[in-house]
Design a protein around this motif. Structure first.
Motif, PDB file in Angstrom:
ATOM      1  N   LYS A  41      51.720  29.771  41.473  1.00 21.59           N
ATOM      2  CA  LYS A  41      50.681  29.598  40.465  1.00 21.59           C
ATOM      3  C   LYS A  41      49.326  29.673  41.157  1.00 21.59           C
ATOM      4  CE  LYS A  41      53.538  26.458  37.664  1.00 21.59           C
ATOM      5  NZ  LYS A  41      53.636  25.102  37.058  1.00 21.59           N
ATOM      6  N   LEU A  89      44.921  31.333  40.519  1.00 16.57           N
ATOM      7  CA  LEU A  89      43.953  32.114  39.774  1.00 16.57           C
ATOM      8  C   LEU A  89      43.752  33.449  40.479  1.00 16.57           C
ATOM      9  CD1 LEU A  89      41.259  29.352  39.117  1.00 16.57           C
ATOM     10  CD2 LEU A  89      43.173  30.004  37.653  1.00 16.57           C
ATOM     11  N   GLY A 118      42.015  37.560  40.223  1.00  9.16           N
ATOM     12  CA  GLY A 118      41.018  38.407  39.582  1.00  9.16           C
ATOM     13  C   GLY A 118      40.670  39.560  40.502  1.00  9.16           C
ATOM     14  N   LYS A 138      43.360  36.435  45.032  1.00  2.00           N
ATOM     15  CA  LYS A 138      43.248  35.027  44.664  1.00  2.00           C
ATOM     16  C   LYS A 138      41.766  34.690  44.600  1.00  2.00           C
ATOM     17  CE  LYS A 138      44.564  30.418  46.309  1.00  2.00           C
ATOM     18  NZ  LYS A 138      45.241  29.672  47.408  1.00  2.00           N
ATOM     19  N   ASN A 163      37.407  31.936  40.427  1.00  2.00           N
ATOM     20  CA  ASN A 163      36.970  32.203  39.058  1.00  2.00           C
ATOM     21  C   ASN A 163      37.872  33.230  38.369  1.00  2.00           C
ATOM     22  OD1 ASN A 163      36.185  34.340  40.659  1.00  2.00           O
ATOM     23  ND2 ASN A 163      34.241  34.697  39.570  1.00  2.00           N
ATOM     24  N   GLY A 164      39.112  33.346  38.856  1.00  2.00           N
ATOM     25  CA  GLY A 164      40.056  34.286  38.271  1.00  2.00           C
ATOM     26  C   GLY A 164      40.796  33.697  37.089  1.00  2.00           C
ATOM     27  N   GLN A 165      41.801  34.427  36.610  1.00  2.00           N
ATOM     28  CA  GLN A 165      42.635  33.981  35.494  1.00  2.00           C
ATOM     29  C   GLN A 165      43.907  33.330  36.026  1.00  2.00           C
ATOM     30  OE1 GLN A 165      42.854  37.960  33.584  1.00  2.00           O
ATOM     31  NE2 GLN A 165      42.018  36.957  31.764  1.00  2.00           N
ATOM     32  N   PHE A 166      44.365  32.308  35.312  1.00  2.00           N
ATOM     33  CA  PHE A 166      45.585  31.623  35.731  1.00  2.00           C
ATOM     34  C   PHE A 166      46.782  32.560  35.625  1.00  2.00           C
ATOM     35  CE2 PHE A 166      49.391  29.135  34.525  1.00  2.00           C
ATOM     36  CZ  PHE A 166      49.548  28.417  35.708  1.00  2.00           C
ATOM     37  N   ARG A 215      49.298  38.933  33.961  1.00  2.00           N
ATOM     38  CA  ARG A 215      48.088  39.463  34.594  1.00  2.00           C
ATOM     39  C   ARG A 215      48.387  40.774  35.320  1.00  2.00           C
ATOM     40  NH1 ARG A 215      45.619  36.286  31.244  1.00  2.00           N
ATOM     41  NH2 ARG A 215      45.785  34.059  31.757  1.00  2.00           N
ATOM     42  N   GLN A 244      50.271  41.060  38.845  1.00  2.00           N
ATOM     43  CA  GLN A 244      50.545  39.640  39.109  1.00  2.00           C
ATOM     44  C   GLN A 244      51.571  39.404  40.209  1.00  2.00           C
ATOM     45  OE1 GLN A 244      50.968  37.022  35.686  1.00  2.00           O
ATOM     46  NE2 GLN A 244      52.691  35.983  36.647  1.00  2.00           N
TER      47      GLN A 244
END
Length: 293
Positions: free
Chosen positions: A181, A183, A185, A195, A198-201, A226, A229
């Motif tokens: 898990k 973040l 982006g 990693k 301010n990325g997305q989970f 994502r 991912q």
């Protein structure tokens, strides 16, 4: 295509609001008003009206014409499943999902247009529900019309589409079963993801299938969807995918693309209330990698 429902829940509700509960989006409702037909208790209506408990509403949803900007391709499609609402295909590695600046002539979307035309489908504008990177192989779900697309988007929003991949990663994991898990982006003007605070989970669950001298075959389930991912997650924990040039995976172990395959797909079909389940066997290049001495 006509669909009908009986109001068994609300004492009084507007037709439009009732249809929204059934997956008819505002865009579809507008299309029905202008180009389709709307009925309340078998009587034609032209706009939203109040309906009572026990009332029946029916809609004729207009067919979707082909996008004139999409070139027709008659390239092969490996169709795993098809009905009036859905297509499931097994995409080969090397085929792009959607047209882009570098390829507007032969992608999944172009081949779908050729396939639907050849089979005289009433709807000629397919909607890709699950997409795959160019060099990732495996199962893709396609909605054959706008209503199926609307319902599929609800399934995505409620995390009801299950996707499991087979991947071959460098090295060996410490645990048989675990999760990654973080973040993730991308920086401006980059394709690669990282990693980032301010990325997305993004959440990937994995299980080891078999360990080999230099690499490990795993199952990876996506709990979020994502871009890149799985590739990012296993790179960040020190186990890039074999053959993944973009993320620094080994390129001299017998495969020249990321060893990633969309193996399993399942979703509750909102039209039939059945759970649809599909599997696609490993492609030849990944099989060869696993049988090397």
């Amino acid at each position: 295509m006509q669909y009908s429902w009986v109001n068994q829940q609300f004492k009084r509700i507007a037709v439009k609001k009732f249809l929204k509960h059934r997956g008819i989006s505002h865009r579809i409702f507008t299309s029905i008003k202008h180009h389709g037909k709307l009925y309340l208790n078998h009587h034609r209506i032209v706009t939203s009206q109040p309906m009572k408990l026990g009332d029946e509403v029916a809609v004729d949803i207009p067919s979707e014409p082909a996008d004139p900007h999409v070139v027709i391709s008659h390239g092969k499609l490996d169709v795993v499943y098809e009905d009036q609402n859905w297509l499931v295909i097994n995409k080969p590695a090397g085929l792009t999902s959607v047209p882009g600046p570098h390829n507007r002539h032969d992608t999944v979307v172009n081949r779908l247009k050729g396939y639907l035309l050849a089979h005289h489908s009433p709807n000629l504008r397919p909607h890709l529900i699950t997409r795959l990177d160019m060099y990732t192989s495996g199962l893709m779900l396609i909605a054959k019309h706008r209503f199926a697309n609307s319902l599929a988007n609800q399934l995505i929003n409620t995390h009801k589409i299950k996707k499991v991949y087979l991947a071959i990663i460098k090295g060996h994991l410490k645990t048989q079963h675990g999760s990654v898990k973080m973040l993730i982006g991308k920086l401006p003007n980059e394709i690669k993801r990282h990693k980032m605070i301010n990325g997305q989970f993004a959440w990937t669950e994995y299980r080891q299938v078999k360990s080999y001298p230099k690499f490990t075959l795993i199952k990876a389930r996506l709990h979020t969807g994502r871009t890149h991912q799985i590739r990012v997650h296993f790179t960040e924990i020190g186990h890039p995918l074999v053959g993944d040039h973009l993320y620094g995976g080994p390129m001299d172990w017998g495969i020249k693309r990321q060893a990633l395959h969309a193996w399993y797909l399942a979703f509750p079909d909102p039209f039939t209330h059945q759970v649809r389940k599909f599997k696609a066997n490993l492609p030849a290049d990944m099989k060869r990698l696993l049988t090397q001495k």
